[in-house]
Design a protein around this motif. Structure first.
Motif, mmCIF file in Angstrom:
data_model
loop_
_atom_site.group_PDB
_atom_site.id
_atom_site.type_symbol
_atom_site.label_atom_id
_atom_site.label_comp_id
_atom_site.label_asym_id
_atom_site.label_seq_id
_atom_site.Cartn_x
_atom_site.Cartn_y
_atom_site.Cartn_z
ATOM 1 N N ASP A 31 -101.810 -38.576 -18.477
ATOM 2 C CA ASP A 31 -101.172 -39.250 -19.602
ATOM 3 C C ASP A 31 -100.966 -40.721 -19.234
ATOM 4 O OD1 ASP A 31 -99.694 -40.138 -21.731
ATOM 5 O OD2 ASP A 31 -98.313 -38.431 -21.736
ATOM 6 N N ASP B 30 -99.741 -43.103 -20.749
ATOM 7 C CA ASP B 30 -98.514 -43.724 -21.237
ATOM 8 C C ASP B 30 -97.300 -43.350 -20.392
ATOM 9 O OD1 ASP B 30 -99.864 -44.954 -23.376
ATOM 10 O OD2 ASP B 30 -99.732 -43.118 -24.567
ATOM 11 N N LYS B 31 -97.463 -42.432 -19.467
ATOM 12 C CA LYS B 31 -96.341 -41.982 -18.631
ATOM 13 C C LYS B 31 -96.685 -42.198 -17.158
ATOM 14 C CE LYS B 31 -94.741 -38.547 -21.934
ATOM 15 N NZ LYS B 31 -94.505 -37.121 -22.187
#
Length: 146
Positions: A113, A115-116
């Motif tokens: 991910d 975005d994390k």
């Protein structure tokens, strides 16, 4: 009586040593003046339960010297640093400069991910944690060997 007359400087290679280029530093104890040094830091990558962990050994660097970015599904960790050392005495002055840089690029898996992402620097070790996508389903197929 000597059978062979030689000097250690006679057998020293006159061209850049392959090992020195690979390690990114000179093996000899001579001072390097105004040389570009490229050192590739050691990396450990772990696939833990809900994240990927990438740790890089960066001794002597501060977190302000390191750049982390995501570009085209790749994690890129890089650094550029200039060093300057000056010694002065009554009758002389010596000034040395050096430049060091590195870049490591890692292709991110589809399950990461982007975005994390978390990063922290502690005691010369950069730890980057990339969370895994919670809804990712791995497309896995076993191939029979004939």
């Amino acid at each position: 009586m000597k059978l062979f007359k030689w000097n250690i400087s006679d057998i020293k290679p006159k061209f850049p040593n392959v090992i020195e280029k690979f390690l990114g530093k000179k093996i000899t104890n001579e001072a390097a003046n105004n040389e570009y040094v490229s050192v590739v830091p050691s990396v450990n990558i772990a696939d833990v339960d809900k994240a990927f962990e990438v740790s890089l050994a960066l001794p002597g660097l501060d977190k302000k010297d390191v750049k982390i970015e995501i570009q085209n599904d790749s994690l890129i960790v890089s650094s550029e640093k200039q060093y300057e050392k000056e010694d002065k005495n009554k009758n002389w002055m010596r000034r040395e400069y050096a430049y060091a840089s590195f870049q490591r690029k890692f292709q991110l898996p589809e399950s990461a991910d982007q975005d994390k992402i978390q990063a922290e620097m502690k005691n010369g070790v950069l730890l980057i944690k990339l969370a895994k996508k919670s809804d990712y389903i791995e497309n896995k197929k076993q191939i029979v060997i004939e």
